[in-house]
Design a protein around this motif. Structure first.
Motif, PDB file in Angstrom:
ATOM      1  N   PHE A  57      -2.710  19.907  17.663  1.00 22.20           N
ATOM      2  CA  PHE A  57      -3.569  18.937  16.999  1.00 22.20           C
ATOM      3  C   PHE A  57      -3.797  19.369  15.560  1.00 22.20           C
ATOM      4  CE2 PHE A  57      -7.852  17.683  15.563  1.00 22.20           C
ATOM      5  CZ  PHE A  57      -7.677  16.300  15.565  1.00 22.20           C
ATOM      6  N   VAL A  58      -3.738  18.399  14.650  1.00 23.31           N
ATOM      7  CA  VAL A  58      -4.038  18.639  13.244  1.00 23.31           C
ATOM      8  C   VAL A  58      -5.165  17.699  12.829  1.00 23.31           C
ATOM      9  CG1 VAL A  58      -3.188  18.581  10.872  1.00 23.31           C
ATOM     10  CG2 VAL A  58      -1.673  19.332  12.719  1.00 23.31           C
ATOM     11  N   ALA A  59      -6.274  18.269  12.396  1.00 24.66           N
ATOM     12  CA  ALA A  59      -7.371  17.449  11.886  1.00 24.66           C
ATOM     13  C   ALA A  59      -6.966  16.913  10.522  1.00 24.66           C
ATOM     14  CB  ALA A  59      -8.645  18.274  11.772  1.00 24.66           C
ATOM     15  N   ALA A  60      -6.967  15.609  10.380  1.00 27.49           N
ATOM     16  CA  ALA A  60      -6.490  14.998   9.138  1.00 27.49           C
ATOM     17  C   ALA A  60      -7.292  13.751   8.817  1.00 27.49           C
ATOM     18  CB  ALA A  60      -5.006  14.638   9.257  1.00 27.49           C
ATOM     19  N   ASP A  61      -7.856  13.711   7.635  1.00 30.47           N
ATOM     20  CA  ASP A  61      -8.560  12.528   7.144  1.00 30.47           C
ATOM     21  C   ASP A  61      -7.596  11.801   6.219  1.00 30.47           C
ATOM     22  OD1 ASP A  61     -10.369  10.627   6.490  1.00 30.47           O
ATOM     23  OD2 ASP A  61     -11.707  11.923   5.336  1.00 30.47           O
ATOM     24  N   LEU A  62      -6.812  10.912   6.796  1.00 31.86           N
ATOM     25  CA  LEU A  62      -5.718  10.288   6.071  1.00 31.86           C
ATOM     26  C   LEU A  62      -6.205   9.131   5.212  1.00 31.86           C
ATOM     27  CD1 LEU A  62      -3.119  10.250   8.980  1.00 31.86           C
ATOM     28  CD2 LEU A  62      -3.201  11.836   7.050  1.00 31.86           C
ATOM     29  N   GLY A  63      -5.649   9.029   4.011  1.00 36.34           N
ATOM     30  CA  GLY A  63      -6.068   7.935   3.147  1.00 36.34           C
ATOM     31  C   GLY A  63      -5.289   7.809   1.863  1.00 36.34           C
ATOM     32  N   ASP A  64      -4.402   8.784   1.592  1.00 37.04           N
ATOM     33  CA  ASP A  64      -3.660   8.728   0.337  1.00 37.04           C
ATOM     34  C   ASP A  64      -2.349   9.498   0.474  1.00 37.04           C
ATOM     35  OD1 ASP A  64      -4.455  11.385   0.329  1.00 37.04           O
ATOM     36  OD2 ASP A  64      -5.906  11.145  -1.302  1.00 37.04           O
ATOM     37  N   GLU A  65      -1.581   9.518  -0.608  1.00 35.31           N
ATOM     38  CA  GLU A  65      -0.286  10.199  -0.586  1.00 35.31           C
ATOM     39  C   GLU A  65      -0.441  11.684  -0.276  1.00 35.31           C
ATOM     40  OE1 GLU A  65       3.541  11.228  -3.487  1.00 35.31           O
ATOM     41  OE2 GLU A  65       1.805  10.141  -4.298  1.00 35.31           O
ATOM     42  N   ARG A  66      -1.407  12.332  -0.912  1.00 34.25           N
ATOM     43  CA  ARG A  66      -1.572  13.771  -0.743  1.00 34.25           C
ATOM     44  C   ARG A  66      -1.823  14.118   0.724  1.00 34.25           C
ATOM     45  NH1 ARG A  66      -5.229  16.746   0.672  1.00 34.25           N
ATOM     46  NH2 ARG A  66      -6.719  15.020   0.645  1.00 34.25           N
ATOM     47  N   SER A  67      -2.748  13.396   1.352  1.00 30.05           N
ATOM     48  CA  SER A  67      -3.085  13.703   2.741  1.00 30.05           C
ATOM     49  C   SER A  67      -1.909  13.427   3.670  1.00 30.05           C
ATOM     50  CB  SER A  67      -4.316  12.911   3.180  1.00 30.05           C
ATOM     51  OG  SER A  67      -4.088  11.508   3.111  1.00 30.05           O
ATOM     52  N   VAL A 108      -8.520  -0.326   4.162  1.00 32.86           N
ATOM     53  CA  VAL A 108      -7.553  -0.902   5.094  1.00 32.86           C
ATOM     54  C   VAL A 108      -6.124  -0.661   4.614  1.00 32.86           C
ATOM     55  CG1 VAL A 108      -6.658  -3.071   6.046  1.00 32.86           C
ATOM     56  CG2 VAL A 108      -9.122  -2.613   6.043  1.00 32.86           C
ATOM     57  N   TYR A 109      -5.862  -0.952   3.361  1.00 29.32           N
ATOM     58  CA  TYR A 109      -4.491  -0.783   2.864  1.00 29.32           C
ATOM     59  C   TYR A 109      -4.112   0.683   2.708  1.00 29.32           C
ATOM     60  CZ  TYR A 109      -2.884  -5.528   2.456  1.00 29.32           C
ATOM     61  OH  TYR A 109      -2.432  -6.782   2.769  1.00 29.32           O
ATOM     62  N   ALA A 110      -5.102   1.553   2.448  1.00 24.75           N
ATOM     63  CA  ALA A 110      -4.804   2.982   2.318  1.00 24.75           C
ATOM     64  C   ALA A 110      -4.323   3.557   3.647  1.00 24.75           C
ATOM     65  CB  ALA A 110      -6.035   3.736   1.828  1.00 24.75           C
ATOM     66  N   LEU A 111      -5.059   3.291   4.719  1.00 26.99           N
ATOM     67  CA  LEU A 111      -4.691   3.869   6.016  1.00 26.99           C
ATOM     68  C   LEU A 111      -3.555   3.113   6.685  1.00 26.99           C
ATOM     69  CD1 LEU A 111      -5.146   5.965   8.187  1.00 26.99           C
ATOM     70  CD2 LEU A 111      -6.976   4.536   9.120  1.00 26.99           C
TER      71      LEU A 111
END
Length: 245
Positions: A57-67, A108-111
């Motif tokens: 498992f990887v904790a990830a707050d996804l929302g942009d290119e970097r993440s 919405v569009y980021a994720l």
């Protein structure tokens, strides 16, 4: 345990990801699960391990290119080169267009679009260099039919329908298959807040009920495996027959 995906590594993001990760692991894949909730992630890993599989498992707050790129790198560090990518994470606020603010629009569009785009940008070239790989995007039936209050969510997933086909054309010649699954109403922790409206929406289709997440996961696992070796750029409806009416 089946071994049709033995020796392969899958990266699965949110959404119907827990059931999908279990389905891939049951077929022999090593699975990396990404999500925000560490406790739920740990539970998913334990479930897979208890069944004889291997998962991280990887904790990830996804929302942009970097993440997105950071997640792809971390998955490879934990489990080796990624052979299977399942873009399942998504956010789906419903409501009138005039009440949608810019922050919600951007989220919405980021994720739903930006993160899958850059996960593919990071991982697909490596798959292509190795000559094999499978990418499965999870869309929705409302990406192709107009429903009041669902335009923002549906349009973001409609973008993924087009990207699925474009990526199939781009990476298919190098051995990377890109397809999508288009679920109908599905009972998950994320859709629990919809209450009875989920069942009411599902009742309009021939199946007359909402799906369980494992039913969507089964279609994803099929597209990820060699049984679907001649399937490129397809959007497979798993919607209880909603496309028939």
């Amino acid at each position: 345990m089946a071994t049709t995906l033995s020796g392969r590594t899958g990266l699965v993001t949110g959404g119907i990801g827990r059931a999908t990760a279990a389905a891939l692991a049951a077929r022999g894949a090593t699975v990396v699960i990404a999500g925000r909730d560490a406790e739920r992630g740990a539970q998913a890993v334990r479930q897979i391990e208890q069944a004889g599989g291997t998962a991280f498992f990887v904790a990830a707050d996804l929302g942009d290119e970097r993440s997105a790129r950071a997640l792809a790198v971390r998955a490879a560090e934990l489990a080796g080169p990624v052979d299977i990518l399942v873009n399942s994470a998504g956010v789906f606020p419903f409501g009138p267009t005039e009440k949608t603010d810019e922050e919600t629009f951007e989220q919405v569009y980021a994720l739903n679009v930006k993160v899958p785009y850059f996960l593919v940008a990071e991982l697909a070239p490596g798959m292509a260099a190795r000559g094999h790989g499978a990418i499965v995007n999870v869309t929705t039936m409302v990406a192709e039919i107009g429903m009041a209050g669902m335009g923002l969510y549906g349009s973001s997933k409609a973008a993924m329908v087009l990207l699925t086909k474009s990526w199939a054309a781009e990476f298919g010649p190098s051995g990377v298959r890109v397809n999508a699954v288009s679920p109908g109403p599905t009972r998950t922790e994320g859709t629990a807040a919809m209450g009875s409206s989920l069942g009411e929406l599902a009742a309009t289709a021939p199946a007359g009920r909402a799906a369980g997440p494992e039913e969507i996961a089964a279609a994803i696992a099929f597209l990820a495996g060699d049984e679907a070796s001649f399937v490129h750029g397809a959007v497979v409806p798993v919607d209880g027959g909603r496309t028939a009416v």
